[in-house]
Design a protein around this motif. Sequence first.
Motif, PDB file in Angstrom:
ATOM      1  N   ARG A  75       9.392 -11.351  -4.958  1.00 13.14           N
ATOM      2  CA  ARG A  75       9.207 -12.762  -5.269  1.00 13.14           C
ATOM      3  C   ARG A  75       9.635 -13.642  -4.087  1.00 13.14           C
ATOM      4  NH1 ARG A  75      11.498 -15.783 -10.676  1.00 13.14           N
ATOM      5  NH2 ARG A  75       9.505 -16.737 -11.161  1.00 13.14           N
ATOM      6  N   LYS A  76      10.773 -13.316  -3.493  1.00 15.71           N
ATOM      7  CA  LYS A  76      11.264 -14.073  -2.338  1.00 15.71           C
ATOM      8  C   LYS A  76      10.280 -13.962  -1.170  1.00 15.71           C
ATOM      9  CE  LYS A  76      15.214 -14.554   0.709  1.00 15.71           C
ATOM     10  NZ  LYS A  76      16.541 -14.089   1.085  1.00 15.71           N
ATOM     11  N   LEU A  77       9.787 -12.749  -0.913  1.00 14.53           N
ATOM     12  CA  LEU A  77       8.809 -12.539   0.159  1.00 14.53           C
ATOM     13  C   LEU A  77       7.556 -13.379  -0.078  1.00 14.53           C
ATOM     14  CD1 LEU A  77       7.583 -10.883   2.589  1.00 14.53           C
ATOM     15  CD2 LEU A  77       6.717  -9.333   0.832  1.00 14.53           C
ATOM     16  N   GLU A 137      -1.063  -6.659   5.031  1.00 19.86           N
ATOM     17  CA  GLU A 137       0.136  -7.324   5.526  1.00 19.86           C
ATOM     18  C   GLU A 137       1.289  -7.156   4.536  1.00 19.86           C
ATOM     19  OE1 GLU A 137      -0.775 -11.411   6.417  1.00 19.86           O
ATOM     20  OE2 GLU A 137      -2.340 -10.855   7.835  1.00 19.86           O
ATOM     21  N   LEU A 138       0.985  -7.324   3.251  1.00 21.76           N
ATOM     22  CA  LEU A 138       2.005  -7.155   2.221  1.00 21.76           C
ATOM     23  C   LEU A 138       2.546  -5.731   2.203  1.00 21.76           C
ATOM     24  CD1 LEU A 138       0.549  -9.218  -0.747  1.00 21.76           C
ATOM     25  CD2 LEU A 138       2.815  -9.493   0.260  1.00 21.76           C
ATOM     26  N   ILE A 139       1.654  -4.761   2.318  1.00 23.20           N
ATOM     27  CA  ILE A 139       2.082  -3.361   2.329  1.00 23.20           C
ATOM     28  C   ILE A 139       3.021  -3.116   3.509  1.00 23.20           C
ATOM     29  CG2 ILE A 139       1.255  -1.009   2.739  1.00 23.20           C
ATOM     30  CD1 ILE A 139      -1.146  -1.775   0.895  1.00 23.20           C
ATOM     31  N   ASN A 140       2.681  -3.659   4.654  1.00 24.60           N
ATOM     32  CA  ASN A 140       3.560  -3.542   5.821  1.00 24.60           C
ATOM     33  C   ASN A 140       4.916  -4.183   5.539  1.00 24.60           C
ATOM     34  OD1 ASN A 140       4.058  -2.817   8.611  1.00 24.60           O
ATOM     35  ND2 ASN A 140       3.950  -5.023   9.022  1.00 24.60           N
ATOM     36  N   ASP A 141       4.906  -5.347   4.920  1.00 19.85           N
ATOM     37  CA  ASP A 141       6.158  -6.023   4.552  1.00 19.85           C
ATOM     38  C   ASP A 141       6.963  -5.180   3.564  1.00 19.85           C
ATOM     39  OD1 ASP A 141       5.578  -8.222   6.172  1.00 19.85           O
ATOM     40  OD2 ASP A 141       4.692  -9.370   4.525  1.00 19.85           O
ATOM     41  N   ILE A 173      10.450   2.157   3.192  1.00 20.26           N
ATOM     42  CA  ILE A 173       9.621   3.228   2.649  1.00 20.26           C
ATOM     43  C   ILE A 173       8.392   3.387   3.529  1.00 20.26           C
ATOM     44  CG2 ILE A 173      10.379   2.934   0.252  1.00 20.26           C
ATOM     45  CD1 ILE A 173       7.757   1.369  -0.254  1.00 20.26           C
ATOM     46  N   GLU A 174       7.701   4.510   3.350  1.00 18.98           N
ATOM     47  CA  GLU A 174       6.430   4.727   4.031  1.00 18.98           C
ATOM     48  C   GLU A 174       5.355   4.881   2.961  1.00 18.98           C
ATOM     49  OE1 GLU A 174       4.315   7.972   6.908  1.00 18.98           O
ATOM     50  OE2 GLU A 174       6.443   7.544   7.227  1.00 18.98           O
ATOM     51  N   ILE A 206      -2.482   3.461   0.234  1.00 14.34           N
ATOM     52  CA  ILE A 206      -3.005   2.170   0.690  1.00 14.34           C
ATOM     53  C   ILE A 206      -4.448   2.016   0.232  1.00 14.34           C
ATOM     54  CG2 ILE A 206      -3.707   0.840   2.728  1.00 14.34           C
ATOM     55  CD1 ILE A 206      -1.190   2.000   4.120  1.00 14.34           C
ATOM     56  N   ASP A 207      -5.229   3.060   0.394  1.00 14.57           N
ATOM     57  CA  ASP A 207      -6.616   3.053  -0.051  1.00 14.57           C
ATOM     58  C   ASP A 207      -6.697   2.785  -1.546  1.00 14.57           C
ATOM     59  OD1 ASP A 207      -9.443   3.462   0.524  1.00 14.57           O
ATOM     60  OD2 ASP A 207      -9.236   5.324  -0.621  1.00 14.57           O
TER      61      ASP A 207
END
Length: 85
Positions: free
Chosen positions: A9-11, A42-46, A53-54, A60-61
Amino acid sequence: MTLIFNRIRKLLHEEYSFQYDQIQLDTDFEKELGSDSREMLELINDFETIFDIEISFDDIDDFIFSGKTIKIQDVIDYIEKKITG
């Protein structure tokens, strides 16, 4: 509310300018927040950075290109699984 939810939520509020009341557990990233595939990447990277985590290319797909509705609760569940192993 969980720590993971609060961090997401903060992000979303601070980095993507969404209002706190828009960000609920059942909020749909695409329909309610208007997140397209680029923003989801971008969100996944964040998420990887924030939660240390990885996220695999297959996941991702699945998140971005599966055509499924992805809600904030889905992301929380996924992150919890990654953190707890």
